[in-house]
Design a protein around this motif. Structure first.
Motif, PDB file in Angstrom:
ATOM      1  N   PRO A 176       0.806  -1.237   0.000  1.00  0.00           N
ATOM      2  CA  PRO A 176       0.000   0.000   0.000  1.00  0.00           C
ATOM      3  C   PRO A 176       0.829   1.271   0.000  1.00  0.00           C
ATOM      4  N   ALA A 177       2.020   1.212   0.553  1.00  0.00           N
ATOM      5  CA  ALA A 177       2.861   2.406   0.592  1.00  0.00           C
ATOM      6  C   ALA A 177       3.317   2.832  -0.797  1.00  0.00           C
ATOM      7  N   ALA A 178       3.170   1.936  -1.779  1.00  0.00           N
ATOM      8  CA  ALA A 178       3.649   2.215  -3.136  1.00  0.00           C
ATOM      9  C   ALA A 178       2.521   2.394  -4.139  1.00  0.00           C
ATOM     10  N   PHE A 179       1.288   2.514  -3.661  1.00  0.00           N
ATOM     11  CA  PHE A 179       0.147   2.611  -4.584  1.00  0.00           C
ATOM     12  C   PHE A 179       0.336   3.710  -5.630  1.00  0.00           C
ATOM     13  N   ALA A 180       0.925   4.821  -5.229  1.00  0.00           N
ATOM     14  CA  ALA A 180       1.010   5.980  -6.130  1.00  0.00           C
ATOM     15  C   ALA A 180       1.959   5.749  -7.296  1.00  0.00           C
ATOM     16  N   THR A 181       2.854   4.773  -7.184  1.00  0.00           N
ATOM     17  CA  THR A 181       3.900   4.629  -8.210  1.00  0.00           C
ATOM     18  C   THR A 181       3.962   3.241  -8.833  1.00  0.00           C
TER      19      THR A 181
END
Length: 501
Positions: A176-181
């Motif tokens: 989830p910490a990487a959803f944006a990328t």
């Protein structure tokens, strides 16, 4: 509500068999062997987020390798545990309770807990997901984290397909910490991590040294892309590749008969090669025109001409590995006279012109040229246009700018490709949609199979498309490669069982 273990009836309705106790990761305990693996591939991804990007190129590389799912489908269509060690289903078949593997974690080191799964599932069924993936989440009502190791999913109605579909792209669990990328930098929990993407050339995966399960056997894996399948064959013959993921020039198979240098793995796929019709195109709204096109094409001669005679005729959007398969390949026998008669009845004895826009994939342009010639013989003028994959996705798949197209639909158990809202064929048949819904919610396996057979026959009777043939799986490896999954019936080229040496 009382919970019970998955019953035999539900198991059989979901898949040919489900083995809840088996582990899909290599159970050898051996360390990573190291070295580099080079794999030749033809279908390039258009992005690296399987939720927001359509097409099979993305999950082919990332599913099960970088991204994992709660459950996994093996090469025999068995559902097995992956991130979930076990699951139960309520007596009314509405509540699924998954127990997560306590050791599971993302490559970043973050825990893969119930909250992370819920965040992913809510994203996977959200507005940014492709229409086809959102459609697969249709039966789901609520998704809850009961405790850090337990996820509870409640359906609005029983669904035979939902758990099976969860093993594919719709069920991926990303960090989830990487959803944006993640469309450019995938971040998952698998035995490999994303290394780099040289668009049009290769994707490199690297061994996840902190993997929570049995690690992958290679330090680096390169998926190398070839627009020219003959160039890929040449790369294999010259020692630049360890694997051809699917031989797309079957006529060249004799080059790899030397068993001291190569091993040929022949199996089946779920890839229906479809001559698709745009039902929004005025001429193709006429059933007689669609039936005429079906009668005008000699499918066996087409397979002989463009695919070396390898690949069965199927006549429907159902591969032989599915329980509801029926051979409908002779529903429209080759009959040019019948085709001309139907066109005359439809008012198109002469002067009908159709655009056939196809992606530049190995099977499509040769098939398009063959079909154009055969349709020309019954009075249909076909204008063939070849598009790079990205343009095909934009113009044909997204914008529906075509009359006919040719593409292999490799998604498993994907009869919903003709039912979900906004499907690129523009096909909308309430009777077909009703049959799929009734099949999915049916109480018994026999009822499900009967309803899906009826739905497949309806598509055929309606000439919704022309199913040309089923892609075979022809994988070429060097003799030292083991663990190849011969039957490619998921969207993943699964690296977890591969070894070299």
């Amino acid at each position: 509500m009382r919970r019970s273990s998955l019953s035999v009836a539900v198991i059989l309705a979901l898949v040919a068999s489900i083995v809840l106790s088996a582990c899909t990761r290599p159970d050898t305990g051996s360390p990573t062997e190291g070295g580099t693996l080079n794999i030749g591939v033809t279908t390039r991804p258009d992005g690296l987020d399987p939720i927001t990007v359509a097409g099979a190129g993305t999950p082919f590389v990332l599913l099960y390798n970088v991204y994992e799912t709660l459950v996994k489908v093996d090469s025999d269509a068995n559902i097995k545990p992956l991130l979930a060690t076990e699951w139960t289903v309520s007596d009314d078949s509405l509540v699924y309770t998954f127990t997560l593997d306590p050791g599971a974690k993302f490559a970043s080191g973050a825990p893969l807990d119930a909250e992370a799964v819920v965040a992913n599932f809510e994203r996977n069924r959200g507005e940014t997901a492709t229409a086809q993936i959102r459609d697969k989440w249709g039966p789901v009502d609520t998704i809850e984290a009961v405790d850090p190791a337990t996820v509870e999913v409640t359906l609005t109605r029983p669904s035979h397909a939902w758990l099976y579909d969860l093993s594919g792209p719709m069920g991926i669990v990303a960090d989830p910490a990487a959803f944006a990328t993640i469309n450019t930098t995938p971040a998952g929990s698998g035995p490999y991590t994303f290394g780099e993407w040289e668009e049009g050339s290769y994707i490199r995966l690297a061994s996840n040294d902190a993997y929570w399960g049995t690690p992958g056997r290679f330090t680096d894996v390169y998926f190398r892309y070839y627009s020219d399948p003959n160039a890929m064959n040449a790369a294999m013959l010259s020692g630049q590749l360890d694997i051809i993921s699917n031989l797309t020039v079957p006529q060249s198979i004799e080059q790899f008969r030397d068993e001291s240098r190569y091993t040929i793995h022949e199996g089946t796929t779920t890839g229906e090669v479809v001559l698709g019709f745009n039902h929004g195109s005025a001429p193709l709204q006429d059933l007689k025109v669609r039936q005429a096109i079906n009668h005008a094409i000699d499918r066996q001669t087409l397979v002989d001409a463009v695919w070396a005679g390898i690949g069965p005729l199927i006549g429907s959007h159902v591969p032989p590995t599915d329980p509801w398969y029926e051979d409908l390949s002779q529903a429209y026998p080759y009959d040019p006279a019948k085709a001309r008669e139907l066109l005359k009845e439809a008012g198109h004895e002469t002067g009908l012109t159709l655009r056939l826009r196809v992606p530049v994939l190995p099977y499509a342009p040769p098939s398009a040229r063959f079909i154009a010639e055969q349709l020309g013989e019954v009075g249909i003028d076909v204008v063939v246009e070849e598009l790079e994959w990205g343009r095909w996705l934009e113009q044909v798949y997204a914008n529906h700018d075509y009359d006919m197209t040719i593409v292999a639909h490799v998604e498993p158990r994907d009869m919903t490709a003709f039912s979900f809202e906004g499907n690129y064929w523009g096909y909308d048949n309430p009777d077909y949609n009703r049959l799929l819904e009734e099949a999915d919610a049916s109480l018994t396996e026999d009822e499900q199979v009967a309803k899906l057979k009826e739905a497949a026959r309806l598509l055929s009777d309606d000439a919704a498309a022309d199913w040309l043939f089923l892609l075979p799986s022809i994988i070429i490896t060097t003799p030292d490669i083991s663990g190849v999954q011969v039957n490619q019936i998921s969207l993943s080229f699964d690296l977890t069982m591969l070894a070299k040496g």
